[in-house]
Structures are given as C-alpha cells and as structure tokens.
Design a protein around this motif. Structure first.
Motif, PDB file in Angstrom:
ATOM      1  N   GLY A   1       7.133 -25.656 -33.670  1.00  0.00           N
ATOM      2  CA  GLY A   1       7.899 -24.437 -33.825  1.00  0.00           C
ATOM      3  C   GLY A   1       7.100 -23.213 -33.426  1.00  0.00           C
ATOM      4  O   GLY A   1       5.880 -23.253 -33.207  1.00  0.00           O
TER       5      GLY A   1
ATOM      6  N   PHE B   1      23.461 -36.723 -39.442  1.00  0.00           N
ATOM      7  CA  PHE B   1      22.934 -35.483 -38.876  1.00  0.00           C
ATOM      8  C   PHE B   1      22.065 -34.721 -39.879  1.00  0.00           C
ATOM      9  O   PHE B   1      21.026 -34.161 -39.516  1.00  0.00           O
ATOM     10  CB  PHE B   1      24.094 -34.608 -38.405  1.00  0.00           C
ATOM     11  N   GLU B   2      22.490 -34.667 -41.130  1.00  0.00           N
ATOM     12  CA  GLU B   2      21.707 -33.951 -42.139  1.00  0.00           C
ATOM     13  C   GLU B   2      20.327 -34.568 -42.298  1.00  0.00           C
ATOM     14  O   GLU B   2      19.314 -33.858 -42.401  1.00  0.00           O
ATOM     15  CB  GLU B   2      22.449 -33.955 -43.472  1.00  0.00           C
TER      16      GLU B   2
ATOM     17  N   GLY C   1       6.791 -22.601 -37.218  1.00  0.00           N
ATOM     18  CA  GLY C   1       8.137 -22.865 -37.696  1.00  0.00           C
ATOM     19  C   GLY C   1       8.435 -22.168 -39.006  1.00  0.00           C
ATOM     20  O   GLY C   1       7.540 -21.903 -39.818  1.00  0.00           O
TER      21      GLY C   1
ATOM     22  N   SER D   1       8.742 -29.181 -36.994  1.00  0.00           N
ATOM     23  CA  SER D   1       9.507 -28.521 -35.936  1.00  0.00           C
ATOM     24  C   SER D   1      10.627 -27.693 -36.553  1.00  0.00           C
ATOM     25  O   SER D   1      10.959 -27.846 -37.731  1.00  0.00           O
ATOM     26  CB  SER D   1      10.091 -29.554 -34.973  1.00  0.00           C
ATOM     27  N   ASP D   2      11.203 -26.825 -35.735  1.00  0.00           N
ATOM     28  CA  ASP D   2      12.329 -26.000 -36.165  1.00  0.00           C
ATOM     29  C   ASP D   2      13.604 -26.507 -35.518  1.00  0.00           C
ATOM     30  O   ASP D   2      13.575 -27.079 -34.415  1.00  0.00           O
ATOM     31  CB  ASP D   2      12.112 -24.536 -35.775  1.00  0.00           C
ATOM     32  N   HIS D   3      14.739 -26.301 -36.193  1.00  0.00           N
ATOM     33  CA  HIS D   3      16.016 -26.710 -35.631  1.00  0.00           C
ATOM     34  C   HIS D   3      16.673 -25.608 -34.819  1.00  0.00           C
ATOM     35  O   HIS D   3      17.647 -25.851 -34.118  1.00  0.00           O
ATOM     36  CB  HIS D   3      16.974 -27.157 -36.732  1.00  0.00           C
ATOM     37  N   ARG D   4      16.117 -24.390 -34.879  1.00  0.00           N
ATOM     38  CA  ARG D   4      16.665 -23.281 -34.087  1.00  0.00           C
ATOM     39  C   ARG D   4      15.642 -22.179 -34.034  1.00  0.00           C
ATOM     40  O   ARG D   4      14.761 -22.076 -34.897  1.00  0.00           O
ATOM     41  CB  ARG D   4      17.960 -22.743 -34.712  1.00  0.00           C
TER      42      ARG D   4
ATOM     43  N   LEU E   1      18.150 -33.668 -39.234  1.00  0.00           N
ATOM     44  CA  LEU E   1      17.663 -32.294 -39.301  1.00  0.00           C
ATOM     45  C   LEU E   1      16.510 -32.176 -40.292  1.00  0.00           C
ATOM     46  O   LEU E   1      15.490 -31.525 -40.006  1.00  0.00           O
ATOM     47  CB  LEU E   1      18.813 -31.366 -39.698  1.00  0.00           C
TER      48      LEU E   1
ATOM     49  N   HIS F   1      14.483 -34.542 -41.138  1.00  0.00           N
ATOM     50  CA  HIS F   1      13.343 -35.242 -40.545  1.00  0.00           C
ATOM     51  C   HIS F   1      12.630 -34.339 -39.535  1.00  0.00           C
ATOM     52  O   HIS F   1      11.385 -34.353 -39.441  1.00  0.00           O
ATOM     53  CB  HIS F   1      13.837 -36.521 -39.868  1.00  0.00           C
ATOM     54  N   ARG F   2      13.376 -33.576 -38.787  1.00  0.00           N
ATOM     55  CA  ARG F   2      12.766 -32.644 -37.829  1.00  0.00           C
ATOM     56  C   ARG F   2      11.948 -31.580 -38.552  1.00  0.00           C
ATOM     57  O   ARG F   2      10.855 -31.217 -38.126  1.00  0.00           O
ATOM     58  CB  ARG F   2      13.861 -32.013 -36.980  1.00  0.00           C
ATOM     59  N   LEU F   3      12.476 -31.061 -39.676  1.00  0.00           N
ATOM     60  CA  LEU F   3      11.725 -30.060 -40.438  1.00  0.00           C
ATOM     61  C   LEU F   3      10.460 -30.670 -41.042  1.00  0.00           C
ATOM     62  O   LEU F   3       9.396 -30.031 -41.050  1.00  0.00           O
ATOM     63  CB  LEU F   3      12.610 -29.480 -41.538  1.00  0.00           C
TER      64      LEU F   3
END
Length: 613
Positions: free
Chosen positions: A4, A209-210, A144, A221-224, A213, A215-217
């Motif tokens: 991020g 999806f939740e 991030g 990492s950032d989602h946006r 998301l 898992h990405r955080l």
C-alpha cells in the motif's frame, strides 16, 4: 502482493467519549461509557481502570462500576466534534481522508518531505491538534491505511515494506469483522499472519468477497487508494486602497475591476453564483455587509452593476447623514460569491436568462398573432392518452398550457418490472432525421426508398386474410361483450371506477411505453407484416401472435426483414360507444434498413403510425 501507499493516520483515542465531553460537557476523567445496541462502544480511562471493556453489556458495566456515567451513542455528535480537528490538521497538511469520526489519514510523502521526515511530520501534527483543539491524538505511519491504523494504536512508524511482518503478530480481531473472525478462530487462525499465509484463491472460495478483502488487508495491502477530502475553494476577491473611496464614481470604477476579477475566478473553476456578498471596511474600522440575490447567473456586468448600486447607496447615505451609512471613506472592498453551483447545472431559458429577453419574445409572438391570428403561434402541451397521436395538444401562445386530458406520471406498463424498449438497444440506427410535421403528400414519400414489387404470394393469401379478419372480429366482439358485462357488474359495487394516479390524475392504463416517437404521421400508412412462411401475422383475443414477425411491407412496397420487435401493447378504447370504439395492438419494430417504427394492428389491418429517431 503489491504494497500500500505510505500513509500517515491520525487517531484520537476514545473519540465517542471525547465528543461527549466536547458537546455535552461529560467529565472525561470520570468513568464514562458510550453505549450502542446495549453494549459498550467506547469507554474512558477511568472506566477501564474499573475493569470495563468494549463489547460488554450495560448491566455488566454497571455491576463493575455502579457510578459509571452512561452516554448513548450519537454518530452526528461524533462527526460534528471531529470537524475542528480535521480543519486543524488541514492547516498543516493537505489531502485528508476522514476514515471515521476520530480517525483520518493522509499520504505521508508530502508532509514527510516538507517537515524533513516522517517522525517530524507526525510530531508537528500532534502538536497542531493539541494546541488548536486541546485534543490528544496519536499518529501511525505504515504502508496502507489498515496497517497505519494498527500502528497508530501504539504511535509507531513502520518501515517501508515491513507492513506484513508488523501485522503478522496482531490478533485476528483487529479486522473488526465479528462473523469472519469468530469463524477463523474456530478454525485455529488466531493472528493476521496466520490468515495472510493462506492461499488467496482458497480464501476467496471459502469465505467469499469479504474474506478475500480481509485477507488482502492482513497481507499488508490496501483495497483502494486514499479518497482525499478537497478543502473548499476560496473564491472571494478583495482589494485594499491607500486613498479612501468617498466618491461614487471612483468607488464604482474600483468595484467594476473587482467584479471582473471575481467573474474570471469563478469561470476558471467552471462555477457560477446566484448570490453576491459585498463587504466594505471604512477608514475608521466600520464594517458594512450586504447580500444581493439574482434570479439566474450573475455575469460580470451584473456583478459590477450590483456593486455600484450598493456603493452608491452607502456613500450617498453617508453624505445625507443616514444613521446606517459609513462614517468615513471605504478603504477595503471584498466580494464573496454565495449560492455557488456548477455553471452547466444552471440552464437558462429558451430566450436566454429571465428578464428582458423573455419579454421581447412574448411581444414578438403577440405581434405575429395580431397579424395572422391566434392559431399562428402555438406551443405543445403533453397530456393524457394511450398512443403518440393523442397525447399532444397544440395551444395558442398566451393561453393556459393545461392539458385537456390530465395524466399521472408515465410509469412502466408492468408494476415492479422496468421496461427496456428494444429501440434503446439498437446500434444500427446511426442517422438522425429532422423532426417536422409531415403533410399528407409527404406520408408516402417517407418510404419511397425500396418501393416496387409487392411480395410474391400476396394475392394468394387474400382469402386467408379475409378469414382471419372475420375470426378476429368474432373474438373481438366476444371480448367486448364480456368486458361490458364486467363493467356493469363493477359499476354496482364501485369497482368500475377509473384508476387514479398521483394527485387524482388518471393513470391511462394501456399507455404506450417509453421512448416516445419523434415523428407522428398525420395519416397512418398501410402495411403488411408476415411471418417466415409468408402468412400475415395476426393477434388473437388473448394477445397471442399467430406467427413470428419476419418481414414488413409498407404501401405495397418491397418487403423488408424485421430485425427486432417488441409488443403487443393492447388498447381497447371507448368500447361502450360502438361508433367511437377503437381496439388495436401496437408494436415497436426495427428493420434491416435502419428504420425504427411504431406499428399497430386494428381490425385485421397493419398500420405504421409513427417513426423513431
């Protein structure tokens, strides 16, 4: 996985408690809890010393500390109290995104380069908030927003690229997703590092999806990207004068220059204003202020005119000894635009802005009517009706533009189902025809292209046509008789009344759906619609087609393939008056030569009633 952006996050601990102290005067040094849904949302340091924690119920919190102060959660109060904090931070850095009341983030690169490092920027922001708002805050910096928020809890700076390692030991509850974290704990996942070690594809398959998301955080990492808050534009203009302005002509000249400067600044941002604030300061410190409102856009000339009027009023009033006038000459002028809007959002009228242009148009039309008669200038009034040919009424200029037959809002033909007309999906119709009224002689010329040989077998099917028309007439008679009988029965119990829409206007059941055609033919053109086998297509009393429409021939012209059609939309009008009754089924059709038509079938005859652009 992509890291991020370096983010600086400002976090105010226990913000709901602090907001209650700022807004309601609740003592923050006492045991205080903020409740939401009968559970503790936030608690003060004094409440934590008594053993109160977030998430416990009200009864448990009061049993741990009987003297605890209970405050109900108010999101509006939290947001209002946090606005001064955001404004104080904006005085130091730009591009702030408010995450929630009590937390905001900004890209760390700019402040770090300006203040000489990330730690120096964090210290400057903490000092600014403390001095301006007397609020305690902590700053965390990491890759991030999520990682920076975790770092802000302890006020540390995480090195670039170290976000995943920093988050690895953080409890899984930091995701703040109760349902997901409870499930992960039952599966043996206790920390963010353990969750991030799982394959991303498996997480998406198992948790949706939740989960992906989260898992990405957890992976750092950032989602946006940051959605920064844009500070309001300073559009006001002002000028200070060494020599006091005590004459109207001198003040008007200075005000005109200032008005042009304001108009250029608004135009540079694509804006316009409808209200103008005029501020003036006299030589002895007296402040004067007036607001002028205008019905429409304030142009440079209109701004200058209102500034001259106001300055003339102030200075003339001073010479005449008015109590409300200035006591000395003007040394500073300031113009403040109010009621600012996007310039394209303010649509002027057909004759320009309201005022003299509209009056000139009215006088010109009235003169033409005086020479040629009242019906020489007419305007269109859209009213009720079921087809395109009976919804428009032409009214002489100057008469009341009231529809002869009112109608409710044009709704979809089937309640709850949004109609997507076939015509809106066509890519083949690339030409535009001018919208004009056709004369009777021009009706046939509209379809001159392709006229020639009639379709083969048309004569052979004449007997079949007559038979189908006769059968259709019998079915129509049976249906009309049944409808009249039902109407008589409904009239006795009140069920036979006309259905009304909003404000008592009739809803016109059976109205043709949108979009409306561009050209309505004064006299419909005869046509023939056939199926793939060459048989004429008909419609039964149950609104069932006898075949799939395949070709369309207009006025004995060459048959053209039908590329798409929609319908039928039935209309059974004035069945109680046989001499005025009209029963028909209407269609929208497109042909391979790019035409889009409104076609109807009545008494076994196909007619082209209107044309779409």
């Amino acid at each position: 996985m992509e890291a991020g952006v370096r983010t600086l996050l400002v976090w105010c601990p226990d913000w709901p408690v602090v907001a209650a102290e700022i807004a309601d005067g609740v003592p923050a040094d006492a045991p205080v809890v903020v409740m939401a849904a009968n559970r503790v949302l936030a608690c003060s340091e004094g409440a934590r010393r008594e053993g109160i924690r977030r998430g416990i119920r009200r009864r448990e919190a009061q049993s741990l500390c009987p003297r605890v102060i209970v405050v109900e959660h108010d999101p509006g109060r939290d947001a209002r109290a946090f606005e001064p904090v955001v404004a104080a931070i904006e005085d130091v850095v730009a591009g702030i995104e408010v995450i929630r009341p009590g937390a905001c983030a900004v890209a760390a690169r700019g402040p770090a380069r300006y203040f000489g490092g990330e730690e120096a920027a964090a210290e400057r922001i903490v000092e600014q908030v403390a001095q301006t708002c007397a609020v305690e805050c902590q700053v965390g910096i990491a890759d991030g927003v999520f990682a920076a928020g975790i770092a802000a809890r302890t006020g540390i700076v995480v090195g670039a690229g170290d976000a995943r390692g920093f988050l690895s030991s953080v409890p899984i509850s930091a995701l703040e997703k109760p349902d997901l974290t409870d499930l992960l704990k039952r599966l043996g996942v206790e920390t963010l590092g353990q969750f991030a070690a799982l394959p991303a594809s498996d997480v998406l398959t198992r948790f949706g999806f939740e989960g992906a998301l989260a898992h990405r955080l957890a992976s750092g990492s950032d989602h946006r990207p940051l959605a920064v808050r844009q500070p309001p534009l300073d559009l006001a203009v002002e000028e200070t004068y060494d020599d006091a302005l005590d004459r109207v002509d001198v003040a008007a000249f200075a005000g005109r220059a200032l008005a042009e400067q304001l108009h250029e600044r608004l135009a540079a941002h694509g804006l316009a204003c409808t209200r103008l604030g005029i501020e003036a300061v006299t030589g002895d410190g007296q402040e004067l202020y007036r607001v002028w409102r205008h019905d429409g856009m304030l142009t440079a000339a209109a701004i200058a005119e209102r500034v001259r009027w106001q300055l003339d009023g102030w200075l003339t009033g001073a010479r005449r000894g008015a109590m409300s006038g200035p006591t000395a000459g003007l040394v500073r002028l300031r113009l403040v635009p109010d009621g600012v809007m996007v310039h394209v959002g303010l649509q002027p009228g057909l004759w320009g802005e309201t005022g003299a242009e509209r009056e000139r148009a009215h006088r010109a039309f009235s003169r033409v009517q005086g020479l040629l008669g009242p019906d020489s200038v007419v305007t269109m009034v859209l009213g009720g009706g079921r087809s395109a040919d009976d919804q428009v009424r032409l009214v002489p200029w100057g008469d009341e533009r009231e529809p002869a037959r009112p109608a409710a809002e044009h709704r979809e033909p089937i309640p709850g189902v949004v109609t997507e007309p076939l015509l809106g999906k066509l890519a083949s119709v690339t030409h535009l025809r001018p919208i004009h009224v056709l004369s009777k002689s021009e009706n046939s010329e509209m379809f001159e292209k392709g006229r020639g040989v009639a379709s083969k077998g048309e004569g052979e099917s004449g007997a079949r046509e007559a038979g189908e028309r006769e059968a259709g007439a019998r079915e129509a008679g049976e249906r009309e008789a049944g409808t009249r009988e039902a109407g008589k029965k409904g009239a006795g119990n009140g069920r036979g009344r006309v259905k009304r829409g909003r404000e008592g206007a009739p809803s016109w059941p059976g109205r043709f759906p949108r979009p409306s055609p561009a050209i309505v033919l004064p006299e419909p053109l005869p046509a023939v619609v056939r199926d793939a086998a060459g048989r004429i297509v008909g419609v039964s009393a149950r609104l069932e087609l006898t075949g799939e429409p395949a070709t369309l021939a207009i006025e004995r012209g060459q048959a053209v393939a039908i590329t798409g059609w929609a319908g039928p939309w039935p209309a059974d009008e004035r069945w109680w008056a046989p001499e005025e009754a009209r029963r028909r089924a209407r269609f929208q059709m497109t042909t391979e030569d790019g035409r889009a038509l409104m076609v109807s079938l009545a008494q076994g005859r196909w007619l082209v009633e209107a044309i779409y652009d």
